[in-house]
Design an enzyme around this catalytic site. Structure first.
Site, mmCIF file in Angstrom:
data_model
loop_
_atom_site.group_PDB
_atom_site.id
_atom_site.type_symbol
_atom_site.label_atom_id
_atom_site.label_comp_id
_atom_site.label_asym_id
_atom_site.label_seq_id
_atom_site.Cartn_x
_atom_site.Cartn_y
_atom_site.Cartn_z
ATOM 1 N N HIS A 96 -3.446 81.009 77.388
ATOM 2 C CA HIS A 96 -3.766 81.383 76.004
ATOM 3 C C HIS A 96 -2.765 82.359 75.376
ATOM 4 O O HIS A 96 -3.139 83.270 74.637
ATOM 5 C CB HIS A 96 -5.175 81.964 75.921
ATOM 6 C CG HIS A 96 -6.262 80.991 76.238
ATOM 7 N ND1 HIS A 96 -6.120 79.633 76.070
ATOM 8 C CD2 HIS A 96 -7.531 81.184 76.705
ATOM 9 C CE1 HIS A 96 -7.259 79.021 76.425
ATOM 10 N NE2 HIS A 96 -8.117 79.949 76.819
ATOM 11 N N HIS A 167 -11.284 79.174 69.928
ATOM 12 C CA HIS A 167 -12.002 79.360 71.193
ATOM 13 C C HIS A 167 -13.435 79.847 70.948
ATOM 14 O O HIS A 167 -13.949 80.693 71.693
ATOM 15 C CB HIS A 167 -11.244 80.358 72.070
ATOM 16 C CG HIS A 167 -11.482 80.207 73.534
ATOM 17 N ND1 HIS A 167 -12.683 80.506 74.131
ATOM 18 C CD2 HIS A 167 -10.663 79.786 74.542
ATOM 19 C CE1 HIS A 167 -12.606 80.304 75.424
ATOM 20 N NE2 HIS A 167 -11.386 79.859 75.709
ATOM 21 N N GLU A 285 -12.427 73.116 72.603
ATOM 22 C CA GLU A 285 -11.127 73.577 72.119
ATOM 23 C C GLU A 285 -10.222 72.359 71.891
ATOM 24 O O GLU A 285 -9.637 71.829 72.828
ATOM 25 C CB GLU A 285 -10.504 74.523 73.137
ATOM 26 C CG GLU A 285 -11.390 75.700 73.526
ATOM 27 C CD GLU A 285 -11.000 76.265 74.863
ATOM 28 O OE1 GLU A 285 -9.816 76.637 75.040
ATOM 29 O OE2 GLU A 285 -11.873 76.328 75.763
#
Length: 322
Positions: A96, A167, A285
């Site tokens: 991420h 997210h 996601e």
């Protein structure tokens, strides 16, 4: 309105979108979706009350993650003959965007009436190890039919890799129950098997048919594998995702221009480091595939000067009308 300040003294603002029935709160910190309040009063995403909580207790709750959402194996990729090394913040891999990804940056906001806001972050060349200065825009729009659309745009001044996604953790029971009873349908015939570090295994995506990963027909989250999913699905062209919560009668349909969706059921939330326990919410996601910079067989995640990354995802809600 002001939501607070970061330890560095940056102001964080909150913007509330409304279509007269639904209300969606977004933050300039991390381009976060803090809450999604349905007309029946339920808040169906996990949120936190303070800036400090988002910086110390969050597991990316509601944030836009980047520059590269999901994992890059060993935090390394090679682009145009140059090897780049990223922070290793997840079991020897990069996750991420690294230690200080887009979720921890304060974005610039430009509201557009009561139903939309555009947030912009300029990620400098070398930020978290990524090449090129990237300008990322995320626009949240709440439409008249109770859909929350997320539009993504990005440009770069040098070749780079990019995978932007939101997210948010959804719980259509409004927190009254965990998500193991949620019924999920994913229009995807293949998924990406992963190793212990959640890096996709070599080879083509695997067929879901005959496996616990098959959500081509409705199935409860907790029906198989003890409800523990954290896998990327290769969506059919135009493939949709549907989630229904049978007790409340609430449901959500997800559409996207992206080729994949990471389905994560929140089983790694612990209720200690975060205020939410296991299975408190599930994530959908929409994205390019994990580790795509190292996998030429996957849809490309490369962005070059003169190109514009454009993608969109819509979460459309229904309530008491299954």
């Amino acid at each position: 309105m002001s939501f607070g300040t970061t330890p560095a003294g940056e102001r964080v603002d909150r913007y509330v979108l409304s279509n007269g029935r639904m209300r969606v709160s977004t933050l300039t910190l991390g381009a976060i979706v803090q809450s999604v309040e349905l007309p029946d009063g339920a808040d169906v995403v996990l949120g936190l009350p303070t800036v400090a909580d988002y910086l110390t207790r969050s597991r990316y709750f509601g944030a836009v993650v980047g520059r590269y959402g999901n994992r890059i194996a060993a935090g390394t990729f090679t682009l145009d003959g140059v090897t780049y090394r990223l922070p290793l913040n997840n079991n020897g891999h990069s996750l991420h965007g690294g230690e200080t990804g887009f979720d921890k940056r304060v974005w610039r906001a430009e509201p557009d009436g009561e139903r939309a806001v555009r947030l912009t972050h300029v990620s400098k060349d070398g930020e978290e190890g990524y090449p090129g200065t990237l300008t990322a825009e995320v626009t949240y729009t709440l439409d008249e039919d109770d859909g929350l659309s997320i539009g993504y745009r990005a440009t770069t001044d040098a070749p780079t890799v990019l995978n932007l996604t939101n997210h948010s953790y959804f719980n259509l029971a409004g927190g009254a129950r965990d998500v193991r009873g949620h019924v999920v349908t994913i229009e995807a015939d293949h998924y990406l098997p992963v190793d212990e570090g959640k890096i996709p295994l070599p080879g083509a995506p695997a067929a879901v048919a005959g496996t616990p990963y098959d959500f081509t027909g409705p199935a409860a989250v907790g029906e198989r594998l003890d409800g523990c999913y954290d896998h990327c699905y290769a969506l059919r062209p135009g493939g949709r995702i549907r989630v229904a919560e049978p007790v409340s009668g609430r449901s959500m349909e997800v559409t996207t221009t992206e080729p994949g969706v990471q389905f994560y059921t929140g089983h790694m939330l612990d209720g200690v480091a975060t205020p939410y326990g296991r299975f408190a919410g599930l994530c959908l996601e929409t994205q390019r595939f994990p580790d795509a910079p190292n996998r030429p067989d996957f849809p490309s995640a490369v962005l070059r000067p003169g190109e514009e990354h454009v993608s969109s995802t819509t979460y459309r809600f229904d309530y008491n009308r299954l």
